[in-house]
Design a protein around this motif. Sequence first.
Motif, PDB file in Angstrom:
ATOM      1  N   VAL A  13      -5.416  -1.600   3.758  1.00  0.00           N
ATOM      2  CA  VAL A  13      -4.808  -0.286   3.543  1.00  0.00           C
ATOM      3  C   VAL A  13      -4.641  -0.036   2.046  1.00  0.00           C
ATOM      4  N   SER A  14      -4.123  -1.033   1.326  1.00  0.00           N
ATOM      5  CA  SER A  14      -3.968  -0.899  -0.124  1.00  0.00           C
ATOM      6  C   SER A  14      -5.317  -0.691  -0.799  1.00  0.00           C
ATOM      7  N   ALA A  15      -6.328  -1.410  -0.317  1.00  0.00           N
ATOM      8  CA  ALA A  15      -7.644  -1.356  -0.944  1.00  0.00           C
ATOM      9  C   ALA A  15      -8.319  -0.004  -0.748  1.00  0.00           C
ATOM     10  N   MET A  16      -8.054   0.654   0.374  1.00  0.00           N
ATOM     11  CA  MET A  16      -8.750   1.902   0.698  1.00  0.00           C
ATOM     12  C   MET A  16      -7.905   3.150   0.487  1.00  0.00           C
ATOM     13  N   SER A  17      -6.618   2.994   0.209  1.00  0.00           N
ATOM     14  CA  SER A  17      -5.724   4.152   0.182  1.00  0.00           C
ATOM     15  C   SER A  17      -6.101   5.177  -0.879  1.00  0.00           C
ATOM     16  N   GLY A  18      -6.629   4.721  -2.026  1.00  0.00           N
ATOM     17  CA  GLY A  18      -6.979   5.656  -3.092  1.00  0.00           C
ATOM     18  C   GLY A  18      -8.046   6.648  -2.697  1.00  0.00           C
ATOM     19  N   SER A  19      -8.895   6.288  -1.743  1.00  0.00           N
ATOM     20  CA  SER A  19      -9.935   7.198  -1.265  1.00  0.00           C
ATOM     21  C   SER A  19      -9.361   8.317  -0.401  1.00  0.00           C
ATOM     22  N   PHE A  20      -8.091   8.167  -0.049  1.00  0.00           N
ATOM     23  CA  PHE A  20      -7.437   9.186   0.770  1.00  0.00           C
ATOM     24  C   PHE A  20      -6.263   9.812   0.019  1.00  0.00           C
ATOM     25  N   GLY A  21      -6.276   9.657  -1.326  1.00  0.00           N
ATOM     26  CA  GLY A  21      -5.270  10.307  -2.162  1.00  0.00           C
ATOM     27  C   GLY A  21      -3.902   9.667  -2.110  1.00  0.00           C
ATOM     28  N   LEU A  22      -3.841   8.397  -1.709  1.00  0.00           N
ATOM     29  CA  LEU A  22      -2.567   7.704  -1.561  1.00  0.00           C
ATOM     30  C   LEU A  22      -2.404   6.676  -2.675  1.00  0.00           C
ATOM     31  N   ASP A  23      -1.340   6.803  -3.451  1.00  0.00           N
ATOM     32  CA  ASP A  23      -1.119   5.959  -4.617  1.00  0.00           C
ATOM     33  C   ASP A  23      -0.069   4.894  -4.299  1.00  0.00           C
ATOM     34  N   THR A  24       0.119   3.975  -5.238  1.00  0.00           N
ATOM     35  CA  THR A  24       1.156   2.947  -5.122  1.00  0.00           C
ATOM     36  C   THR A  24       1.967   2.956  -6.411  1.00  0.00           C
ATOM     37  N   GLN A  25       2.971   3.823  -6.443  1.00  0.00           N
ATOM     38  CA  GLN A  25       3.826   3.962  -7.614  1.00  0.00           C
ATOM     39  C   GLN A  25       5.217   3.416  -7.319  1.00  0.00           C
ATOM     40  N   LEU A  26       5.912   3.007  -8.378  1.00  0.00           N
ATOM     41  CA  LEU A  26       7.269   2.476  -8.253  1.00  0.00           C
ATOM     42  C   LEU A  26       7.314   1.273  -7.321  1.00  0.00           C
TER      43      LEU A  26
END
Length: 523
Positions: free
Chosen positions: A237-250
């Motif tokens: 999920v972490s590896a593919m999330s950026g392709s769906f506009g999902l970031d990991t901030q804070l």
Amino acid sequence: MRKHWGRNAIMTMIVSSLMLAGCSSDGGSKKEAAPEGSENVVHTTGFPIVEQAVELKMFTRIAPVNGPFKEMPVFQDYEKLSNVKVEFIEAPTDGFQEKKNLLFASNELPDALFRSGLSPLETVRYGSAGQLIPLEGLIDEYAPNLKKWMEEYPEIRSGITTPEGHIYAIPGIVTLGAARTDKKWINQKWLDKLNLEVPETTEELYQVLLAFRDGDPNGNGKQDEIPMTARIGLSVVSAMSGSFGLDTQLGYNINIENDKASIWMGSDKNKEMLMYLNKLYKEKLLDPEIFSHTEAQYLAKQGSGNAGFFFDQTNNNFLSIQDQYTGIAPPAGPDGDRMQSQALPIARDFGAFAITSVNKYPEVTMRWIDYFYSDEGSTLLRFGREGEHYEMKDGIPYYTEDFLKDITNQAKITPYAGGGAPHLISEQVASFINPPQVQEAQQKLDPFMPEVRYAAPMFDEQTAQQVNILRNDIDKYYEEQSTKFIVGALSFDKWEQFQSTLKKMKIDELEKLYQDAYDKMQK
């Protein structure tokens, strides 16, 4: 000449360290280090740190791959260089957290915690209770290397300072961008054999994975290829999330847009990503063992050459077949999103080192750890002894060919192997994890990296406990339900029920706490 390497290595370290400090060991400023009127002094620069030997006890985590710390050349040689003897109290990774909890509960404290993995909540709790001491003053006076990095990257200080203005633990520092990301490795050999281009979108990736499954790219006449794999659990999920506009901030599943922090776990974009992963899993394009295999088994799959697409920071685990793979950019998702969301902040491995209230030599201890935030100290920690374990080429340390014949040797000479050691990872000391192939893979990611990566905020203890309570339930529920969505054990018809449960678990309240923390960062 071989028998003289130990003496020469130590002398080389002493000379280089003194040159770095710009003075002799006698020429540095001095301060009383020992309590109760002792005449032993700590030098603020140069080596040795103290004229009379000092002994410290440090609690540490020992990874399964490691040998005993007392047998590691980094600590043997540094003891001679610094005149500080460290006795390590080793706790295996399995059960480490429980042993750490017991130390503080019983108040039977060591002098310091090394590779301690203290969480922000633990740091605030034990600091407020007086079991950990504030470090900001010691850093200013006795840690020139660490202080330099904190001045160059202000986000380091903000990420480790409590709301009351104290620093109770210091992190690892990673100035090397390639050490903060998992690259996206694809089997170029298979692409070439099947006459396929590197996928640029998630749909193209799907088609490539189908070809990997059905086209017999390994040529053995069996359908035994692993089209796509990842570390156990939701790392995919972490590896593919950026392709769906999902970031990991804070440090969480958070997007920041127009100064608004939004937890995306119940969002439509997350649903879209999970549906995509479910399609891959259902069609046997995603490794069926992704929720059961061990780390060792995952690494073995990388080295087997029988994996089509996977994620890892380096190429260490497939060095013998590295020509078979190439790094690629994040594929663009259905809405055109294309982001490398899986990127850690510069202050990595939070809470890697802390000093306790029973320590009689806090100044000595701070000077001792600060050396590992220099290129020289980090070279010693990561590479061992020059001539025996590594050699210098153009000013950069490289493991010797003889040493690399058995890569398990690395974990026996350095606490770096196994992760979490408090030290600097820069381009200067990263030849092993950042060879040309990895540099090229990082360059594919760089255009899609976020401009700012906000680390997890330091909450006050009351807020930290509140966040912890909320996240315990929410994170467990999200992981369980997401796993079920991916493997098909839960229908997407239940998505509204999933969203409703997250709201009942007060995800909106959690989001507000992160928003408040973000707002404070902007002041």
